[in-house]
Design a protein around this motif. Structure first.
Motif, PDB file in Angstrom:
ATOM      1  N   ILE A   2       0.842  -1.193   0.000  1.00 14.08           N
ATOM      2  CA  ILE A   2       0.000   0.000   0.000  1.00 14.08           C
ATOM      3  C   ILE A   2       0.881   1.249   0.000  1.00 14.08           C
ATOM      4  O   ILE A   2       1.828   1.347   0.760  1.00 14.08           O
ATOM      5  CB  ILE A   2      -0.939   0.011   1.209  1.00 14.08           C
ATOM      6  CG1 ILE A   2      -1.945  -1.127   1.088  1.00 14.08           C
ATOM      7  CG2 ILE A   2      -1.651   1.351   1.346  1.00 14.08           C
ATOM      8  CD1 ILE A   2      -2.879  -1.256   2.260  1.00 14.08           C
ATOM      9  N   TYR A  34      -5.552   5.522  -1.035  1.00 13.20           N
ATOM     10  CA  TYR A  34      -4.245   4.886  -1.198  1.00 13.20           C
ATOM     11  C   TYR A  34      -4.156   4.219  -2.560  1.00 13.20           C
ATOM     12  O   TYR A  34      -5.150   4.089  -3.269  1.00 13.20           O
ATOM     13  CB  TYR A  34      -3.973   3.862  -0.086  1.00 13.20           C
ATOM     14  CG  TYR A  34      -4.995   2.752   0.033  1.00 13.20           C
ATOM     15  CD1 TYR A  34      -4.947   1.635  -0.790  1.00 13.20           C
ATOM     16  CD2 TYR A  34      -6.012   2.821   0.970  1.00 13.20           C
ATOM     17  CE1 TYR A  34      -5.887   0.619  -0.685  1.00 13.20           C
ATOM     18  CE2 TYR A  34      -6.954   1.812   1.089  1.00 13.20           C
ATOM     19  CZ  TYR A  34      -6.881   0.705   0.257  1.00 13.20           C
ATOM     20  OH  TYR A  34      -7.814  -0.287   0.364  1.00 13.20           O
ATOM     21  N   ILE A  36      -2.482   0.632  -4.526  1.00 15.95           N
ATOM     22  CA  ILE A  36      -2.090  -0.735  -4.191  1.00 15.95           C
ATOM     23  C   ILE A  36      -1.763  -1.509  -5.458  1.00 15.95           C
ATOM     24  O   ILE A  36      -2.321  -1.230  -6.516  1.00 15.95           O
ATOM     25  CB  ILE A  36      -3.208  -1.440  -3.384  1.00 15.95           C
ATOM     26  CG1 ILE A  36      -2.718  -2.754  -2.788  1.00 15.95           C
ATOM     27  CG2 ILE A  36      -4.450  -1.630  -4.224  1.00 15.95           C
ATOM     28  CD1 ILE A  36      -3.645  -3.332  -1.746  1.00 15.95           C
TER      29      ILE A  36
END
Length: 71
Positions: A2, A34, A36
């Motif tokens: 992440i 975020y 990822i």
């Protein structure tokens, strides 16, 4: 892994995004939470202004506060 380096940045959908949760219309704004990597795909988790929270691909959004999105 992440990456929260874009957390809090405003973005806008460049096209309609459909999911089982609902639809994010083109031009709707949201806030990035975020980024990822998942199964070799780069995804961005966005909290949309309509209340949806979705993972989207980088080419489905644009950053609207000046800086370019990392590819």
């Amino acid at each position: 892994m992440i990456d929260s380096s874009l957390e809090g940045r405003k973005c806008r959908a460049v096209r309609d995004i459909r999911s089982y949760q609902g639809t994010v219309s083109a031009s709707m704004e949201g806030t990035i939470q975020y980024e990822i990597e998942n199964v070799g795909r780069h995804l961005i988790y966005v909290r949309w202004d309509n209340g949806l929270r979705l993972n989207v691909f980088p080419n489905e959004i644009e950053i609207i506060d000046g800086d370019l999105l990392r590819q």
